[in-house]
Design a protein around this motif. Structure first.
Motif, mmCIF file in Angstrom:
data_model
loop_
_atom_site.group_PDB
_atom_site.id
_atom_site.type_symbol
_atom_site.label_atom_id
_atom_site.label_comp_id
_atom_site.label_asym_id
_atom_site.label_seq_id
_atom_site.Cartn_x
_atom_site.Cartn_y
_atom_site.Cartn_z
ATOM 1 N N PHE A 1 0.838 -1.200 0.000
ATOM 2 C CA PHE A 1 0.000 0.000 0.000
ATOM 3 C C PHE A 1 0.872 1.249 0.000
ATOM 4 N N LEU A 2 0.478 2.210 -0.820
ATOM 5 C CA LEU A 2 1.048 3.561 -0.779
ATOM 6 C C LEU A 2 -0.092 4.517 -0.471
ATOM 7 N N PHE A 3 0.020 5.244 0.648
ATOM 8 C CA PHE A 3 -0.986 6.233 1.035
ATOM 9 C C PHE A 3 -0.366 7.616 0.853
ATOM 10 N N GLU B 1 9.208 18.226 1.302
ATOM 11 C CA GLU B 1 10.259 17.742 0.417
ATOM 12 C C GLU B 1 11.113 16.690 1.118
ATOM 13 N N ALA B 2 11.403 16.904 2.398
ATOM 14 C CA ALA B 2 12.159 15.903 3.153
ATOM 15 C C ALA B 2 11.378 14.595 3.276
ATOM 16 N N THR B 3 10.064 14.695 3.472
ATOM 17 C CA THR B 3 9.225 13.503 3.545
ATOM 18 C C THR B 3 9.266 12.730 2.237
ATOM 19 N N VAL B 4 9.119 13.434 1.124
ATOM 20 C CA VAL B 4 9.102 12.771 -0.177
ATOM 21 C C VAL B 4 10.472 12.172 -0.495
ATOM 22 N N ARG B 5 11.539 12.887 -0.201
ATOM 23 C CA ARG B 5 12.876 12.338 -0.451
ATOM 24 C C ARG B 5 13.138 11.109 0.414
ATOM 25 N N THR B 6 12.652 11.146 1.646
ATOM 26 C CA THR B 6 12.784 9.972 2.509
ATOM 27 C C THR B 6 12.045 8.778 1.908
ATOM 28 N N ALA B 7 10.822 9.019 1.429
ATOM 29 C CA ALA B 7 10.041 7.940 0.822
ATOM 30 C C ALA B 7 10.711 7.424 -0.452
ATOM 31 N N GLU B 8 11.237 8.330 -1.270
ATOM 32 C CA GLU B 8 11.943 7.906 -2.479
ATOM 33 C C GLU B 8 13.132 7.015 -2.134
ATOM 34 N N ARG B 9 13.909 7.432 -1.149
ATOM 35 C CA ARG B 9 15.075 6.642 -0.753
ATOM 36 C C ARG B 9 14.649 5.277 -0.230
ATOM 37 N N TRP B 10 13.582 5.269 0.578
ATOM 38 C CA TRP B 10 13.117 3.990 1.131
ATOM 39 C C TRP B 10 12.674 3.036 0.032
ATOM 40 N N GLY C 1 4.139 12.447 -8.416
ATOM 41 C CA GLY C 1 4.720 11.819 -9.592
ATOM 42 C C GLY C 1 6.067 11.182 -9.300
ATOM 43 N N ARG C 2 6.867 11.829 -8.485
ATOM 44 C CA ARG C 2 8.172 11.259 -8.123
ATOM 45 C C ARG C 2 8.021 9.962 -7.336
ATOM 46 N N LEU C 3 7.048 9.893 -6.443
ATOM 47 C CA LEU C 3 6.851 8.661 -5.687
ATOM 48 C C LEU C 3 6.317 7.547 -6.573
ATOM 49 N N VAL C 4 5.428 7.879 -7.510
ATOM 50 C CA VAL C 4 4.936 6.863 -8.440
ATOM 51 C C VAL C 4 6.093 6.328 -9.285
ATOM 52 N N ARG C 5 6.968 7.219 -9.712
ATOM 53 C CA ARG C 5 8.131 6.793 -10.494
ATOM 54 C C ARG C 5 9.067 5.926 -9.645
ATOM 55 N N ALA C 6 9.300 6.304 -8.396
ATOM 56 C CA ALA C 6 10.140 5.491 -7.516
ATOM 57 C C ALA C 6 9.510 4.130 -7.269
ATOM 58 N N LEU C 7 8.195 4.093 -7.142
ATOM 59 C CA LEU C 7 7.491 2.823 -6.975
ATOM 60 C C LEU C 7 7.682 1.949 -8.205
ATOM 61 N N ARG C 8 7.566 2.545 -9.379
ATOM 62 C CA ARG C 8 7.767 1.803 -10.629
ATOM 63 C C ARG C 8 9.197 1.277 -10.729
ATOM 64 N N ASP C 9 10.165 2.128 -10.375
ATOM 65 C CA ASP C 9 11.567 1.713 -10.454
ATOM 66 C C ASP C 9 11.891 0.595 -9.470
ATOM 67 N N SER C 10 11.132 0.522 -8.382
ATOM 68 C CA SER C 10 11.380 -0.528 -7.390
ATOM 69 C C SER C 10 10.898 -1.889 -7.850
ATOM 70 N N GLY C 11 10.092 -1.916 -8.901
ATOM 71 C CA GLY C 11 9.524 -3.163 -9.387
ATOM 72 C C GLY C 11 8.276 -3.602 -8.648
#
Length: 575
Positions: free
Chosen positions: A8-10, A163-172, A268-278
Motif C-alpha cells: 500500500f502507498l498512502f 520535500e524531506a518527507t518525499v525524499r525519505t520515501a523515495e530513498r526507502w 509523480g516522483r513517488l509513483v516513479r520510484a514505486l515503478r523503479d522498485s519493481g
C-alpha cells in the motif's frame, strides 16, 4: 498480485479541495500525475470527510470511527495506544509499515511505536516554520488574515518538511522489503496554508484567468434567503475581509494552485520510484485528503470546526493499482472511513473491533452499484467545552478568540448528505437544507419552506438513527468480574505474621475451593445439595446466581495465582 497480499502507498495532502484537481473537473489547475493515477484507477466523486479539521478527521479515517465515537473532536485529543487504527492492524497482520516524515496531529504518545515500524526523516529538512508577528508577515495584517505569504525565496538548498518527507520515501523505495508486504504512509502538509510557494510554481498560474470564488451572501440575503450560520459573517467582520478585492482572492487562489502543482510533482516522483522498485503492479495507491479549504468561497478563508460546506467536506479520493479496475469513477455516496475495511479486506485481515466503514471493493467492481444511502460529517463543540477549544498565536489568534468569546459560533453540527440533498443540524442555530443537484455550493437554505417538510423529516431521522447507532462501541476485551485487588480486607484480623489478609489472597482461596468443587462430586468439605458451603472458615453463599465472598480468619494458603476471573466460578453471574 495473485496469491500475494498487496503493498500500500498512502499519499495524503492536507487541506486539499476535491474541485482543485484536474481529475475532479478543475480546468485551470495542472495536476498531470494525479490525473494519470485516477485514470489508472477509480475516482470517487461523492466522497466526504467525517470532520472539517485535521486531527479529528485523521483519527476518523484511521480507525473507521466517527469523531464522536471515541471523543476525537479536537486538535489535541489524538489516537491512544489502546485504541485501534488501520496502520496498527496492518503491522499486526505482518505488514512492514513505514511513515516517512513527522506529524504531530495523529498519534498520542506510545501509539506510533505500536502502529509503524519506521518513522521520521531519513532526509532531514533544512528549514522549519518560525513564529511570526504582524510586523514580520509579508504584506502586513491584511494579507495575514488571508494566510497569504506569496512567493517563497528561491533556494536550491532549501528542503522543507514535505520535500524531506518525499525524499525519505523515495530513498526507502529503492530497497523495500522483499520478504513481506509493506505499507508506505506519506502525509504531507501542503497545500495547507500559509499560502506560499517558490518558483516555478508561484508564477505558474495567470492571476487574471483564475476562477472567482463562490460569492458571499449579501447582508440581507444572509438573514433571509441564504440564512447562513452565524460564524460566516463573524469571521468576515473579525478578520476584516468583507472588502477583500477580487484581485486579492485570485492571488490567493493562484498561489494555492501552485502549491497543488508542486504537490502533484511530488506524487509523480513517488509513483516513479514505486515503478523503479519493481513493486508497482503489486501496490495499491490511496490518494485522499483530510479536509478541504474555503479559498474565498462565501467570502471565507481556511476552515472552521463547524464548517460543513462541500468545499471543506468533499474529498478527492482515488484508489488505483494493484490489479484493481482502472479508468472509472463512481457517484455513490462514500465516507472517508470506508478506506479502513477496504484496506483490511485487500490485506486479507479483519478489523478485530467494531468500525463503521464499508468496504469499497464492491464499488470498485461495480461503480454504478449502491453503497451508502447517506454520508455524514460532524464538527463543533458544546458551550461547556469552551475551555478545551484551541488557543493559537498569530495569525490564527482571531480564529481562536472568536471560538472562546462566542462558543455558539462553533456549536456542534452534523451534515447528512444523499445524492440529492444536504441537511445540516446545528446545536445552537436553525437547521439548513440544500438541494445539491440545483445548488451544488449549498447557498440557498430551504429549511422550513413549504414543500420540503418530508425531506427534512427523513434527513432528521437519518441523523437520529446515525447518532444512536454510532454513539459508542463496546470494547473488544472483556474484564473479569472479580479482578485481583491488592488491598487489606476491612476490619480483618491480623494473621500469624501480624499482617491483615489481602483481598487478593482471600479471593484466590475461594477460587481454589470452587476448582476443587468442580472436580469432585463429594468430600473436601463441600456440599452440593444445599445453598451454603464452608471454605476453610469462609462462608460462601451460593444461590445459583451470584457468589458472595465474606470474611475469613484463616491464614492465606500457599501457591496459586491470585488473578481471578469470576467466569470460572459456578454461580458467578454474567448479568
Amino acid at each position: 498480485m495473485a496469491g500475494r497480499r498487496p503493498n500500500f502507498l498512502f499519499f495524503i495532502p492536507d487541506q486539499l479541495r476535491a474541485d482543485a484537481l484536474g481529475a475532479f473537473g478543475n480546468p485551470h489547475v495542472r495536476t498531470p500525475h494525479l490525473d494519470a493515477l485516477a485514470a489508472r484507477g477509480t475516482r470517487f466523486d461523492n466522497a466526504f470527510v467525517q470532520h472539517p479539521v485535521c486531527s479529528p478527521s485523521r483519527a476518523s479515517f484511521l480507525t473507521g470511527w466517527y469523531p464522536h465515537t471515541g471523543g476525537h473532536r479536537t486538535l489535541t485529543h489524538l489516537l491512544k495506544p489502546w485504541e485501534p487504527n488501520v496502520l496498527r492492524g496492518l503491522k499486526e497482520s505482518g505488514y512492514h509499515v513505514v511513515w516517512p516524515g513527522m506529524r504531530g496531529d495523529t498519534f498520542a504518545p506510545g501509539a506510533t511505536e505500536l502502529s509503524v515500524d519506521e518513522y521520521g526523516f531519513g532526509v532531514r529538512p533544512t528549514t522549519y516554520p518560525l513564529p511570526v508577528t504582524r510586523e514580520t508577515w509579508p504584506g502586513g495584517e491584511e494579507w495575514a488574515r488571508l494566510y497569504y505569504r506569496g512567493r517563497r525565496e528561491d533556494d536550491a538548498e532549501r528542503v522543507d518538511a514535505d520535500e524531506a518527507t518525499v525524499r525519505t520515501a523515495e530513498r526507502w523505495l529503492t530497497a523495500p522489503p522483499a520478504d513481506r508486504p509493506w505499507a508506505l504512509f506519506v502525509p504531507l502538509i501542503a497545500p495547507h496554508c500559509p499560502f506560499e510557494v517558490e518558483e516555478p510554481w508561484f508564477s505558474m498560474y495567470d492571476r487574471d484567468t483564475m476562477p472567482d470564488p463562490v460569492p458571499a451572501a449579501a447582508p440581507t440575503a444572509a438573514a433571509t434567503t441564504a440564512r447562513e450560520p452565524a460564524f460566516m459573517q463573524a469571521i468576515r467582520e473579525r478578520f476584516r475581509i468583507t472588502e477583500t478585492s477580487p484581485g486579492m482572492w485570485r492571488e490567493v487562489i493562484a498561489t494555492y494552485y501552485g502549491m497543488i502543482s508542486r504537490m502533484d510533482g511530488q506524487l509523480g516522483r513517488l509513483v516513479r520510484a514505486l515503478r523503479d522498485s519493481g513493486a508497482e503492479e503489486d501496490t495499491v495507491t490511496f490518494f485522499f485528503a483530510d479536509h478541504g479549504e474555503y479559498l474565498g468561497d462565501y467570502g471565507l478563508i481556511e476552515k472552521w470546526p463547524s464548517a460543513l460546506h462541500p468545499c471543506i467536506t468533499r474529498d478527492p479520493l482515488v484508489v488505483s493499482g494493484g490489479g484493481l479496475p482502472a479508468g472509472q469513477h463512481t457517484d455513490a455516496m462514500v465516507e472517508l472511513i470506508d478506506i479502513v475495511p477496504t484496506i483490511l479486506e485487500l490485506a486479507g485481515t479483519e478489523p478485530g473491533y467494531r468500525q463503521f466503514g464499508r468496504s469499497l471493493l464492491p464499488l470498485l467492481r461495480d461503480p454504478a452499484g449502491a453503497h451508502r444511502a447517506y454520508a455524514f460529517t460532524e464538527g463543533g463543540f458544546s458551550r461547556e467545552e469552551e475551555p478545551q477549544l484551541e488557543a493559537a498565536g498569530f495569525p490564527y489568534d482571531l480564529k481562536a478568540a472568536l471560538q472562546h468569546e462566542s462558543p455558539e459560533l462553533v456549536g456542534r453540527a452534523i451534515a447528512v448528505r444523499d445524492t440529492e440533498w444536504t441537511y445540516v443540524w446545528r446545536l445552537y442555530e436553525p437547521p439548513e437544507l440544500y438541494h445539491r443537484t440545483t445548488d451544488p455550493h449549498e447557498v440557498t437554505n430551504l429549511a422550513g419552506r413549504p414543500g420540503h417538510a418530508e425531506v427534512e423529516t427523513r434527513m432528521q431521522q437519518a441523523v437520529l438513527h446515525w447518532l444512536a447507532d454510532t454513539a459508542d462501541v463496546i470494547p473488544t476485551a472483556e474484564d473479569p468480574r472479580y479482578p485481583s485487588v491488592d488491598l487489606p480486607v476491612p476490619a480483618g484480623p491480623p494473621g500469624p505474621d501480624g499482617q491483615v489478609e489481602r483481598a487478593s489472597e482471600h479471593l484466590r482461596r475461594v477460587m481454589e475451593h470452587w476448582a476443587r468443587r468442580q472436580s469432585t462430586d463429594d468430600g473436601g468439605g463441600t456440599t452440593d445439595d444445599g445453598d451454603e458451603t464452608t471454605v476453610d472458615g469462609d462462608e460462601t453463599a451460593d444461590d445459583g446466581d451470584e457468589t458472595a465472598v465474606v470474611g475469613s480468619d484463616d491464614a492465606a494458603d500457599d501457591g496459586g495465582d491470585d488473578k481471578a476471573d469470576v467466569r470460572s466460578v459456578p454461580g458467578g453471574t454474567r448479568a
